[in-house]
Enzyme design. Structure first.
Site, PDB file in Angstrom:
ATOM      1  N   ASP A  22      41.914  44.279  30.611  1.00 58.83           N
ATOM      2  CA  ASP A  22      41.122  43.528  29.605  1.00 58.83           C
ATOM      3  C   ASP A  22      41.885  42.122  29.583  1.00 58.83           C
ATOM      4  O   ASP A  22      43.018  41.567  29.877  1.00 58.83           O
ATOM      5  CB  ASP A  22      41.294  44.405  28.314  1.00 58.83           C
ATOM      6  CG  ASP A  22      40.282  43.662  27.274  1.00 58.83           C
ATOM      7  OD1 ASP A  22      39.439  42.701  27.746  1.00 58.83           O
ATOM      8  OD2 ASP A  22      40.401  44.168  26.031  1.00 58.83           O
ATOM      9  N   HIS A  39      37.228  37.111  36.059  1.00 59.11           N
ATOM     10  CA  HIS A  39      37.102  38.370  36.768  1.00 59.11           C
ATOM     11  C   HIS A  39      37.678  38.278  38.168  1.00 59.11           C
ATOM     12  O   HIS A  39      38.251  39.376  38.845  1.00 59.11           O
ATOM     13  CB  HIS A  39      35.708  38.646  36.793  1.00 59.11           C
ATOM     14  CG  HIS A  39      34.994  39.018  35.433  1.00 59.11           C
ATOM     15  ND1 HIS A  39      35.783  39.790  34.750  1.00 59.11           N
ATOM     16  CD2 HIS A  39      34.071  38.511  34.642  1.00 59.11           C
ATOM     17  CE1 HIS A  39      35.094  39.703  33.366  1.00 59.11           C
ATOM     18  NE2 HIS A  39      33.837  38.949  33.291  1.00 59.11           N
ATOM     19  N   LEU A 133      47.937  57.279  47.884  1.00 57.38           N
ATOM     20  CA  LEU A 133      47.441  57.047  46.308  1.00 57.38           C
ATOM     21  C   LEU A 133      46.011  57.463  46.406  1.00 57.38           C
ATOM     22  O   LEU A 133      45.356  57.133  46.990  1.00 57.38           O
ATOM     23  CB  LEU A 133      47.831  55.721  46.099  1.00 57.38           C
ATOM     24  CG  LEU A 133      46.926  55.140  44.960  1.00 57.38           C
ATOM     25  CD1 LEU A 133      48.039  55.524  43.690  1.00 57.38           C
ATOM     26  CD2 LEU A 133      46.887  53.684  44.879  1.00 57.38           C
TER      27      LEU A 133
HETATM   28  C1  FPP Z   1      37.720  42.673  30.780  1.00 57.22           C
HETATM   29  O1  FPP Z   1      37.758  41.369  30.509  1.00 57.22           O
HETATM   30  C2  FPP Z   1      37.432  43.254  32.284  1.00 57.22           C
HETATM   31  C3  FPP Z   1      36.228  43.679  32.639  1.00 57.22           C
HETATM   32  C4  FPP Z   1      34.829  43.513  32.044  1.00 57.22           C
HETATM   33  C5  FPP Z   1      36.160  44.574  33.737  1.00 57.22           C
HETATM   34  C6  FPP Z   1      37.376  44.554  34.788  1.00 57.22           C
HETATM   35  C7  FPP Z   1      36.819  43.648  36.162  1.00 57.22           C
HETATM   36  C8  FPP Z   1      37.877  43.293  36.852  1.00 57.22           C
HETATM   37  C9  FPP Z   1      39.160  43.446  36.753  1.00 57.22           C
HETATM   38  C10 FPP Z   1      37.306  42.718  38.062  1.00 57.22           C
HETATM   39  C11 FPP Z   1      36.433  43.398  39.077  1.00 57.22           C
HETATM   40  C12 FPP Z   1      37.073  44.507  39.541  1.00 57.22           C
HETATM   41  C13 FPP Z   1      36.952  45.195  40.572  1.00 57.22           C
HETATM   42  C14 FPP Z   1      37.463  46.453  40.808  1.00 57.22           C
HETATM   43  C15 FPP Z   1      36.305  44.581  41.847  1.00 57.22           C
HETATM   44  P1  FPP Z   1      36.953  40.724  29.457  1.00 57.22           P
HETATM   45  O2  FPP Z   1      35.842  40.074  30.140  1.00 57.22           O
HETATM   46  O3  FPP Z   1      36.461  41.717  28.703  1.00 57.22           O
HETATM   47  O4  FPP Z   1      38.008  39.864  28.880  1.00 57.22           O
HETATM   48  P2  FPP Z   1      37.921  39.276  27.314  1.00 57.22           P
HETATM   49  O5  FPP Z   1      38.053  40.414  26.262  1.00 57.22           O
HETATM   50  O6  FPP Z   1      39.014  38.148  27.338  1.00 57.22           O
HETATM   51  O7  FPP Z   1      36.472  38.608  27.260  1.00 57.22           O
END
Ligand code: FPP
Length: 244
Positions: A22, A39, A133
């Protein structure tokens, strides 16, 4: 000499680590960048953490890449996330495979773009026999939905007469979850200061240690992972039993 002794005494890492990644959006906003930049960096962190888990001898890593609630984000962001997933699946599969990583995807396949479904199925097939893994990527995953589907499958078996109600045990139930064959997570980490599970592995995390860190996911490193593991080792896991 001392370093070698310390290494020998280091406790075994948790067998299964699950991570709610997150804070990508906040990381980008703090830098005046578009969310997609967060992201992108987040995907790099995921890559680094896979490597760290291999180096530390973790057997299972589950990462929450896209929740069933994430469809409610603006279409452009959904497209960005799917686009990143496409790129990473294609770019990383050779290396993951050569490192012996076994990939699996948990979550509902419906609603995912057909080319991504084809890609994840190919990745699962290709790495099925790998012995390193196990990397489970939660994609269009929601724990309540998973549990409802398990209940529905069991109800159908009971209605068909192939299963008696008294045979519906915890073990039987778990066989119908997406995580079938995986041990329950020992450690669940959530980054960015939020302290909730957000519909992630609710059944499976019944006895997991929860570690919350203020670090935003794009800033997460092997060091942060090791700090979370150290915190896990300081906990006293009793699984509901009494000590002594
Ligand atoms: C949360 O950050 C994260 C996500 C919604 C998805 C996680 C995605 C990735 C790590 C990138 C793509 C993954 C792969 C496996 C290629 P948020 O957008 O909710 O952050 P915020 O709460 O600060 O807005």
């Amino acid at each position: 000499m001392e370093a070698a002794a310390t290494r020998e005494l280091a406790p075994a890492p948790p067998a299964h680590i699950a991570i709610i990644m997150d804070g990508n959006g906040r990381w980008a906003r703090n830098r005046g960048l578009p969310r997609v930049a967060g992201h992108e960096r987040g995907a790099e962190s995921a890559r680094a953490v896979v490597r760290a888990c291999r180096e530390l001898g973790v057997a299972y890593l589950t990462i929450y890449a896209f929740s069933s609630e994430n469809w409610n984000r603006p279409q452009t962001e959904v497209n960005d996330l799917m686009g990143l997933l496409r790129i990473y699946l294609k770019r990383e599969i050779n290396e993951l495979d050569s490192q012996g990583v076994r990939l699996r995807f948990i979550g509902a396949r419906e609603r995912l773009p057909p080319d991504i479904i084809a890609e994840i199925e190919a990745a699962e097939r290709r790495t099925r026999a790998n012995q390193g893994l196990v990397l489970a990527v939660a994609l269009n995953y929601g724990s309540r939905d998973e549990i409802v589907h398990a209940a529905r499958a069991i109800a159908a078996d009971v209605a068909a007469g192939t299963l008696r109600p008294d045979q519906v045990t915890e073990d039987e139930f778990a066989k119908h979850l997406h995580t079938v064959g995986m041990p329950n997570p020992d450690l669940v980490i959530r980054t960015s200061g939020e302290q909730r599970l957000s519909n992630f592995l609710l059944w499976q995390s019944a006895y997991a240690e929860l570690v919350f860190t203020d670090v935003l996911w794009p800033d997460f490193t092997k060091d942060t992972l090791q700090q979370a593991i150290a915190e896990y080792h300081r906990r006293d896991r009793r699984f509901g039993a009494r000590r002594g």
